[in-house]
Motif scaffolding. Structure first.
Motif, short mmCIF file in Angstrom:
data_model
loop_
_atom_site.label_atom_id
_atom_site.label_comp_id
_atom_site.label_asym_id
_atom_site.label_seq_id
_atom_site.Cartn_x
_atom_site.Cartn_y
_atom_site.Cartn_z
N ASP A 202 -1.54 4.25 17.67
CA ASP A 202 -3.00 4.88 17.82
C ASP A 202 -2.55 6.65 17.29
O ASP A 202 -3.54 7.64 17.50
CB ASP A 202 -2.77 5.73 19.35
N TYR A 203 -1.91 5.90 15.46
CA TYR A 203 -2.45 7.65 15.32
C TYR A 203 -3.50 7.80 14.25
O TYR A 203 -4.43 6.93 13.50
CB TYR A 203 -1.32 7.87 13.68
N ARG A 204 -4.27 9.09 15.12
CA ARG A 204 -5.77 9.10 14.53
C ARG A 204 -5.68 9.67 12.93
O ARG A 204 -5.38 10.89 12.43
CB ARG A 204 -5.77 9.76 15.31
N LEU A 205 -5.99 9.20 12.46
CA LEU A 205 -6.25 9.83 10.17
C LEU A 205 -6.97 10.46 10.52
O LEU A 205 -8.73 11.27 11.20
CB LEU A 205 -6.50 8.11 10.31
N LYS A 206 -6.45 11.30 9.83
CA LYS A 206 -7.50 13.20 9.25
C LYS A 206 -7.69 12.81 8.12
O LYS A 206 -9.05 12.32 7.29
CB LYS A 206 -7.04 14.17 9.87
N ASN A 207 -6.68 12.96 7.00
CA ASN A 207 -7.00 13.11 6.16
C ASN A 207 -5.79 12.51 5.01
O ASN A 207 -4.57 12.21 5.36
CB ASN A 207 -6.72 14.64 5.15
N LEU B 255 -10.43 17.41 0.35
CA LEU B 255 -10.55 18.79 0.01
C LEU B 255 -9.13 19.16 0.90
O LEU B 255 -9.49 18.98 1.88
CB LEU B 255 -11.55 19.27 0.06
N ASN B 256 -8.22 20.38 0.37
CA ASN B 256 -7.31 21.09 1.29
C ASN B 256 -7.08 19.84 2.87
O ASN B 256 -6.50 19.89 3.30
CB ASN B 256 -8.58 22.11 2.49
N GLY B 257 -6.84 19.13 1.84
CA GLY B 257 -5.90 17.68 3.30
C GLY B 257 -4.80 17.47 3.64
O GLY B 257 -3.78 17.40 4.65
N ASN B 258 -4.06 18.88 2.71
CA ASN B 258 -2.66 19.38 3.15
C ASN B 258 -1.33 17.99 3.33
O ASN B 258 -1.55 17.63 4.78
CB ASN B 258 -2.40 19.66 4.50
N LEU B 259 -1.77 17.55 2.26
CA LEU B 259 -0.71 15.90 2.42
C LEU B 259 0.72 16.44 2.19
O LEU B 259 0.80 16.55 1.59
CB LEU B 259 -1.62 15.14 1.16
N ASN B 260 1.33 15.33 3.45
CA ASN B 260 2.69 15.99 3.10
C ASN B 260 3.28 14.98 3.19
O ASN B 260 5.05 15.07 4.02
CB ASN B 260 2.90 17.10 3.89
N ASN C 105 0.80 -0.71 -0.19
CA ASN C 105 -0.18 -0.07 0.09
C ASN C 105 0.78 1.13 -0.27
O ASN C 105 1.72 1.18 0.70
CB ASN C 105 -0.89 -0.08 1.93
N PHE C 106 0.16 2.40 -0.73
CA PHE C 106 0.77 3.52 -1.20
C PHE C 106 0.17 4.64 -0.27
O PHE C 106 -1.50 4.30 -0.65
CB PHE C 106 1.86 3.68 -2.31
N ALA C 107 -0.06 6.03 0.55
CA ALA C 107 -0.76 6.78 1.43
C ALA C 107 0.08 7.82 1.70
O ALA C 107 1.04 7.88 1.93
CB ALA C 107 -1.18 5.76 2.49
N PHE C 108 -0.54 8.32 1.29
CA PHE C 108 -0.49 9.97 1.22
C PHE C 108 -0.99 10.88 2.93
O PHE C 108 -2.64 11.22 2.58
CB PHE C 108 -0.39 10.79 0.52
N TYR C 109 -0.61 11.04 3.59
CA TYR C 109 -1.12 11.47 4.88
C TYR C 109 -0.48 13.06 5.16
O TYR C 109 0.36 13.80 4.31
CB TYR C 109 -0.49 10.42 5.44
N ASP C 110 -1.57 13.87 5.96
CA ASP C 110 -1.41 14.74 6.49
C ASP C 110 -0.29 14.62 8.04
O ASP C 110 -0.27 14.06 8.99
CB ASP C 110 -2.82 15.53 6.72
N ARG C 111 -0.52 16.11 7.94
CA ARG C 111 0.48 16.34 9.56
C ARG C 111 1.56 14.83 9.84
O ARG C 111 1.39 14.32 10.36
CB ARG C 111 -1.01 15.42 10.62
N GLY C 112 2.22 15.50 8.19
CA GLY C 112 2.96 14.22 8.26
C GLY C 112 4.02 14.15 9.60
O GLY C 112 4.62 15.80 9.61
N ASN C 113 4.85 13.29 10.03
CA ASN C 113 5.90 13.24 10.88
C ASN C 113 6.00 11.45 11.34
O ASN C 113 5.06 11.25 11.54
CB ASN C 113 6.40 14.41 11.65
N ASN D 229 -11.15 14.41 6.39
CA ASN D 229 -12.16 14.75 7.84
C ASN D 229 -12.22 13.55 8.86
O ASN D 229 -12.97 13.40 9.05
CB ASN D 229 -12.64 16.06 7.82
N VAL D 230 -11.27 12.60 9.00
CA VAL D 230 -11.83 11.87 9.54
C VAL D 230 -13.04 10.48 8.76
O VAL D 230 -12.36 9.00 9.24
CB VAL D 230 -12.36 11.20 11.31
N ALA D 231 -13.96 11.00 7.97
CA ALA D 231 -14.79 9.93 7.30
C ALA D 231 -14.16 9.68 6.09
O ALA D 231 -13.29 10.27 5.30
CB ALA D 231 -16.04 11.04 7.07
N LYS D 232 -14.68 8.73 5.54
CA LYS D 232 -14.41 7.61 4.55
C LYS D 232 -14.52 8.62 3.12
O LYS D 232 -16.03 8.88 3.54
CB LYS D 232 -14.28 6.54 4.51
N LYS D 233 -14.32 9.11 2.37
CA LYS D 233 -14.50 9.83 1.20
C LYS D 233 -15.61 9.10 0.17
O LYS D 233 -15.90 8.92 -0.78
CB LYS D 233 -13.44 10.80 0.40
#
Length: 419
Positions: free
Chosen positions: A184-189, A263-268, A168-176, A211-215
């Protein structure tokens, strides 16, 4: 008594004569058939005689009568497509692991598993070998328009009897590293796609969260003959244009989704997950390299079809010339794709210049530049000339102050307007 014997002899003689005549006729008929068969064989015309029913149109053996019909083979249906991925021009992150030492985990990446830099006998450069677990790229803000490319090698025994692990390849926001690698990482975008090989195919599926919900969760796209890619380099190309997401595997487009990215996911940050397997490490090998993140362009198709107008300063021309520079055809290629997919669509190309020089000369130059763009569309991308009109406005319609280079760059632009 003598009379009776005489009559019997006469009857017997007559019967013999009739029998002889009958046998002679059969003999003659057989000779005629044999002769005709030989003649037909010599001429190559030996045929099966059939009778045709006037009611059914079929012969006496049940087959259709094609004597009076012109037989023709049905043309096989085929389709044509093109590889329309356009790499971004501004590089945000490039990593081919050339700076990393063999046998070590790459310095800029993170993991809670095992990985190491290796070289391969069938592919150039250095590669990060993955083992079951999680791997995270350096932080890079890809923005709402971006392109991502990388190479992938998946190797396993074709004759093996175990399930092949998915990746799997996933692009996340708030990345670090601390957040994404924690359990326990809480998924947002998030925008995630996976490749799951099975027998000779591979199932590719994309899932996104906003925003946490599956799009969105797509159907599984089946890549046929995936077993032929085993041990070979697979080039992955991804285009994100706001919500629109397109993914290619070796130039095969597996997804073109108008509303997938958050939208406005700030994927980084990119996270790789390799599932576990019953294969040993010696039997299984997953490798990645040649990562390239770049700033992409907006979705020209949506702008042109939905808004009816596309304006760009990205088409560059030689100074005081109408010559289109070869390295600036990304937007033109996008417009070509729109026109090719919509053959009834007509547009007008309008050229604009900055205010340097005489206004009359700028007007002529702007018209010539619009014509040059049309020529590229017609000659290079085979778009019908009847779909395109051109015009030029010179420096009469500026969109920015013309007192500095930044403003002049904005004013030197090309408009594509839906007619």
């Amino acid at each position: 008594m003598k009379k009776l014997i005489f009559m019997s002899a006469m009857l017997l003689a007559g019967s013999n004569l009739m029998a002889q005549g009958f046998l002679n006729k059969l003999k003659q008929k057989a000779e005629n058939i044999a002769t005709k068969t030989v003649e037909n064989a010599i001429e190559g015309k030996t045929k099966k005689t059939t009778a045709v029913s006037s009611e059914t149109g079929k012969t006496n053996d049940g087959s259709p009568n094609n004597e009076n019909n012109t037989s023709s083979k049905k043309t096989s249906l085929s389709s044509t497509t093109s590889y329309d991925f356009v790499p971004g021009s501004k590089v945000l992150l490039a990593d081919d692991f050339s700076q990393d030492a063999l046998g070590q985990f790459p310095l800029k990446w993170y993991t809670r598993s095992k990985g190491e830099i290796v070289t391969l006998n069938t592919a150039k450069g250095k590669w990060l070998r993955l083992y079951p677990g999680t791997f995270v790229s350096p932080v890079v803000n890809i923005g709402e328009n971006a392109t991502i490319e990388f190479d992938l090698i998946m190797d396993w025994p074709l004759a093996g009897g175990y399930m092949v692990p998915a990746i799997n390849f996933a692009f996340y926001d708030r990345g670090n590293k601390s957040e994404i690698l924690s359990y326990d990482y809480r998924l947002k975008n998030c925008l995630k796609f996976g490749i799951a090989p099975y027998r000779s195919e591979a199932a590719v599926q994309l899932t996104s969260y906003e925003n946490v919900a599956k799009k969105l969760e797509t159907d599984k796209y089946k890549v046929a003959n995936f077993d032929r890619k085993v041990g070979n380099v697979i080039h992955v190309a991804i285009s994100i244009q706001k919500e629109r997401v397109r993914i290619w595997l070796d130039q095969e487009k597996v997804f073109d989704l108008p509303q997938a990215a958050p939208l406005n996911g700030n994927l980084n940050q990119l996270k790789l997950d390799m599932s576990s397997s019953n294969y040993t490490n010696e039997q299984l090998g997953y490798y990645v390299s040649n990562f390239l993140f770049a700033e992409g362009s907006a979705d020209s198709r949506s702008k042109l079809l939905t808004n009816g107008k596309l304006e760009t300063s990205g088409i560059l021309f030689a100074t005081n010339s109408a010559e289109v520079k070869s390295d600036s055809e990304g937007t033109i290629k996008e417009v070509a794709g729109v026109l090719s997919e919509n053959p009834d669509l007509k547009i007008k190309i309008i050229g604009h210049t900055d205010a340097d020089g005489k206004q009359e000369a700028n007007l002529v130059l702007s018209k010539k530049r619009a014509e040059s763009v049309r020529n590229v569309l017609v000659n290079d991308y085979k778009i019908k000339a009847s779909q395109i009109e051109t015009d030029g406005k010179g420096s009469t319609l500026p969109v920015s102050e013309d007192s500095n280079e930044a403003g002049k760059t904005k004013n030197r632009r090309v408009e594509f307007i839906k007619i």
